[in-house]
Design a protein around this motif. Structure first.
Motif, PDB file in Angstrom:
ATOM      1  N   ASP A   1      32.751  47.807  41.252  1.00  0.00           N
ATOM      2  CA  ASP A   1      33.607  46.682  40.908  1.00  0.00           C
ATOM      3  C   ASP A   1      33.108  46.061  39.601  1.00  0.00           C
ATOM      4  O   ASP A   1      32.038  45.451  39.565  1.00  0.00           O
ATOM      5  CB  ASP A   1      33.578  45.641  42.027  1.00  0.00           C
ATOM      6  CG  ASP A   1      34.524  44.468  41.768  1.00  0.00           C
ATOM      7  OD1 ASP A   1      35.207  44.489  40.720  1.00  0.00           O
ATOM      8  OD2 ASP A   1      34.574  43.537  42.583  1.00  0.00           O
TER       9      ASP A   1
ATOM     10  N   ASN B   1      34.142  43.587  38.076  1.00  0.00           N
ATOM     11  CA  ASN B   1      34.205  42.123  38.053  1.00  0.00           C
ATOM     12  C   ASN B   1      33.195  41.477  38.990  1.00  0.00           C
ATOM     13  O   ASN B   1      33.218  40.253  39.170  1.00  0.00           O
ATOM     14  CB  ASN B   1      35.615  41.647  38.436  1.00  0.00           C
ATOM     15  CG  ASN B   1      36.636  41.962  37.359  1.00  0.00           C
ATOM     16  OD1 ASN B   1      36.314  41.962  36.168  1.00  0.00           O
ATOM     17  ND2 ASN B   1      37.866  42.241  37.758  1.00  0.00           N
TER      18      ASN B   1
ATOM     19  N   THR C   1      33.462  35.336  37.258  1.00  0.00           N
ATOM     20  CA  THR C   1      34.458  34.366  37.710  1.00  0.00           C
ATOM     21  C   THR C   1      35.459  34.120  36.589  1.00  0.00           C
ATOM     22  O   THR C   1      35.077  34.014  35.420  1.00  0.00           O
ATOM     23  CB  THR C   1      33.789  33.027  38.087  1.00  0.00           C
ATOM     24  OG1 THR C   1      32.805  33.259  39.097  1.00  0.00           O
ATOM     25  CG2 THR C   1      34.818  32.022  38.608  1.00  0.00           C
ATOM     26  N   ARG C   2      36.734  34.018  36.965  1.00  0.00           N
ATOM     27  CA  ARG C   2      37.767  33.689  35.986  1.00  0.00           C
ATOM     28  C   ARG C   2      38.138  32.211  36.121  1.00  0.00           C
ATOM     29  O   ARG C   2      38.458  31.744  37.215  1.00  0.00           O
ATOM     30  CB  ARG C   2      39.008  34.557  36.188  1.00  0.00           C
ATOM     31  CG  ARG C   2      40.111  34.287  35.159  1.00  0.00           C
ATOM     32  CD  ARG C   2      41.318  35.173  35.391  1.00  0.00           C
ATOM     33  NE  ARG C   2      42.358  34.901  34.420  1.00  0.00           N
ATOM     34  CZ  ARG C   2      43.560  35.482  34.410  1.00  0.00           C
ATOM     35  NH1 ARG C   2      43.855  36.381  35.342  1.00  0.00           N
ATOM     36  NH2 ARG C   2      44.460  35.179  33.492  1.00  0.00           N
TER      37      ARG C   2
ATOM     38  N   ARG D   1      36.977  35.117  31.695  1.00  0.00           N
ATOM     39  CA  ARG D   1      36.192  35.611  32.823  1.00  0.00           C
ATOM     40  C   ARG D   1      34.771  35.803  32.322  1.00  0.00           C
ATOM     41  O   ARG D   1      34.550  36.357  31.240  1.00  0.00           O
ATOM     42  CB  ARG D   1      36.737  36.931  33.362  1.00  0.00           C
ATOM     43  CG  ARG D   1      36.018  37.384  34.651  1.00  0.00           C
ATOM     44  CD  ARG D   1      36.495  38.766  35.106  1.00  0.00           C
ATOM     45  NE  ARG D   1      37.893  38.761  35.492  1.00  0.00           N
ATOM     46  CZ  ARG D   1      38.322  38.430  36.714  1.00  0.00           C
ATOM     47  NH1 ARG D   1      37.475  38.041  37.634  1.00  0.00           N
ATOM     48  NH2 ARG D   1      39.617  38.481  36.991  1.00  0.00           N
TER      49      ARG D   1
ATOM     50  N   LYS E   1      49.621  30.579  38.817  1.00  0.00           N
ATOM     51  CA  LYS E   1      49.034  31.254  39.980  1.00  0.00           C
ATOM     52  C   LYS E   1      49.967  32.290  40.588  1.00  0.00           C
ATOM     53  O   LYS E   1      49.516  33.225  41.243  1.00  0.00           O
ATOM     54  CB  LYS E   1      48.622  30.226  41.031  1.00  0.00           C
ATOM     55  CG  LYS E   1      47.442  29.363  40.618  1.00  0.00           C
ATOM     56  CD  LYS E   1      47.020  28.426  41.731  1.00  0.00           C
ATOM     57  CE  LYS E   1      45.808  27.602  41.328  1.00  0.00           C
ATOM     58  NZ  LYS E   1      45.364  26.687  42.410  1.00  0.00           N
TER      59      LYS E   1
ATOM     60  N   THR F   1      51.958  37.555  37.660  1.00  0.00           N
ATOM     61  CA  THR F   1      51.075  38.696  37.437  1.00  0.00           C
ATOM     62  C   THR F   1      50.924  38.972  35.943  1.00  0.00           C
ATOM     63  O   THR F   1      49.835  39.304  35.472  1.00  0.00           O
ATOM     64  CB  THR F   1      51.616  39.956  38.134  1.00  0.00           C
ATOM     65  OG1 THR F   1      52.970  40.189  37.711  1.00  0.00           O
ATOM     66  CG2 THR F   1      51.588  39.786  39.644  1.00  0.00           C
TER      67      THR F   1
ATOM     68  N   GLY G   1      47.533  34.379  37.208  1.00  0.00           N
ATOM     69  CA  GLY G   1      46.533  34.175  38.245  1.00  0.00           C
ATOM     70  C   GLY G   1      46.692  35.074  39.451  1.00  0.00           C
ATOM     71  O   GLY G   1      45.771  35.182  40.273  1.00  0.00           O
TER      72      GLY G   1
ATOM     73  N   ARG H   1      47.015  38.294  39.338  1.00  0.00           N
ATOM     74  CA  ARG H   1      46.518  39.645  39.021  1.00  0.00           C
ATOM     75  C   ARG H   1      45.045  39.561  38.684  1.00  0.00           C
ATOM     76  O   ARG H   1      44.642  38.825  37.772  1.00  0.00           O
ATOM     77  CB  ARG H   1      47.295  40.242  37.857  1.00  0.00           C
ATOM     78  CG  ARG H   1      46.984  41.716  37.622  1.00  0.00           C
ATOM     79  CD  ARG H   1      48.081  42.382  36.807  1.00  0.00           C
ATOM     80  NE  ARG H   1      47.911  43.827  36.767  1.00  0.00           N
ATOM     81  CZ  ARG H   1      48.922  44.677  36.643  1.00  0.00           C
ATOM     82  NH1 ARG H   1      50.158  44.244  36.573  1.00  0.00           N
ATOM     83  NH2 ARG H   1      48.706  45.972  36.607  1.00  0.00           N
ATOM     84  N   ASN H   2      44.218  40.322  39.380  1.00  0.00           N
ATOM     85  CA  ASN H   2      42.777  40.185  39.262  1.00  0.00           C
ATOM     86  C   ASN H   2      42.153  41.301  38.432  1.00  0.00           C
ATOM     87  O   ASN H   2      41.104  41.839  38.766  1.00  0.00           O
ATOM     88  CB  ASN H   2      42.119  40.159  40.653  1.00  0.00           C
ATOM     89  CG  ASN H   2      40.688  39.688  40.588  1.00  0.00           C
ATOM     90  OD1 ASN H   2      40.337  38.830  39.787  1.00  0.00           O
ATOM     91  ND2 ASN H   2      39.840  40.260  41.416  1.00  0.00           N
ATOM     92  N   ASP H   3      42.804  41.704  37.346  1.00  0.00           N
ATOM     93  CA  ASP H   3      42.263  42.743  36.462  1.00  0.00           C
ATOM     94  C   ASP H   3      41.260  42.127  35.480  1.00  0.00           C
ATOM     95  O   ASP H   3      41.427  41.009  35.054  1.00  0.00           O
ATOM     96  CB  ASP H   3      43.388  43.422  35.686  1.00  0.00           C
ATOM     97  CG  ASP H   3      44.296  44.227  36.616  1.00  0.00           C
ATOM     98  OD1 ASP H   3      44.499  43.791  37.758  1.00  0.00           O
ATOM     99  OD2 ASP H   3      44.793  45.267  36.186  1.00  0.00           O
TER     100      ASP H   3
END
Length: 223
Positions: free
Chosen positions: A28, A30, A34-35, A87, A123, A126, A219, A221-223
């Motif tokens: 992972d 990431n 933290t973003r 991030r 939030k 995407t 928010g 989408r956690n790419d």
């Protein structure tokens, strides 16, 4: 017999090792990061990041592949606060009231804005992309996408996402007798009108007509 059994076990060891290798999960990238979104201010020759929520302040330090400190210095001096979506590795100070430090690993967005911290749609989104000449914006989320274009009514549309490779992807839809596509690539992009910096290059195609712009992950989408 015992020697033969031992040799068989030795022969099987590479097989077990191979199974373990193929079943292992990808790392992972990431992990530990933290973003956060917030305001950037310059204090005593240091760039300070103040998150939208909370009172903690972080001195900004760039990672190996980011240039946020220089980007903030180069931003046009226009009305509005200097907003950043980043991030990184946040290290809160041990002493009460003192600044922590953030080592930036990814810049999603840097722009002048006094309302970005209160964006009610962030939030749920995407992807957000926009451009100029004439102005356009695409807001995509789990329930569909909204296309906004200067001088035309907003269009709320379903879409299909297709991964192209190398982090590139497209959102496409056919509705109201129109073929609408948004092509996105992970590439630093600077808006020539307002000087904002975003981490995605975007291209809007409507019935074959092309307009270029910039974009960022929302928010959701956690790419």
């Amino acid at each position: 017999m015992r020697a033969a059994r031992s040799l068989a076990l030795v022969a099987l060891l590479p097989v077990f090792a191979g199974c373990q290798m193929f079943n292992s999960k990808p790392a992972d990238t990431n992990a530990g990061l933290t973003r956060l979104q917030g305001e950037l201010v310059s204090t005593n020759d240091q760039l300070i990041f103040q998150p939208c929520v909370g009172q903690q302040r972080y001195r900004v330090r760039d990672g190996a592949t980011t240039t946020l400190v220089q980007d903030a210095t180069d931003m046009p001096d226009k009305p509005g606060k200097l907003f950043a979506d980043i991030r990184g590795r946040f290290d809160s100070a041990k002493a009460s009231g003192a600044n922590g430090e953030v080592e930036v690993q990814q810049l999603y967005r840097l722009e002048r804005s006094s309302s970005a911290c209160q964006d009610p749609n962030f939030k749920q989104q995407t992807v957000n992309a926009s451009g100029n000449g004439p102005a356009w914006e695409v807001q995509a989320g789990g329930k569909g996408m909204v296309l906004k274009r200067e001088g035309q009514p907003d269009l709320a549309l379903p879409y299909v996402e297709e991964q192209v490779g190398d982090g590139r992807f497209s959102l496409s839809t056919e509705a109201n007798n129109q073929r609408i596509e948004l092509w996105v690539a992970p590439q630093r992009c600077t808006d020539s009108v307002n000087g904002s910096v975003k981490h995605l290059a975007a291209e809007l195609r409507v019935n074959g007509q092309v307009q270029r712009g910039c974009g960022y992950f929302g928010g959701a989408r956690n790419d």
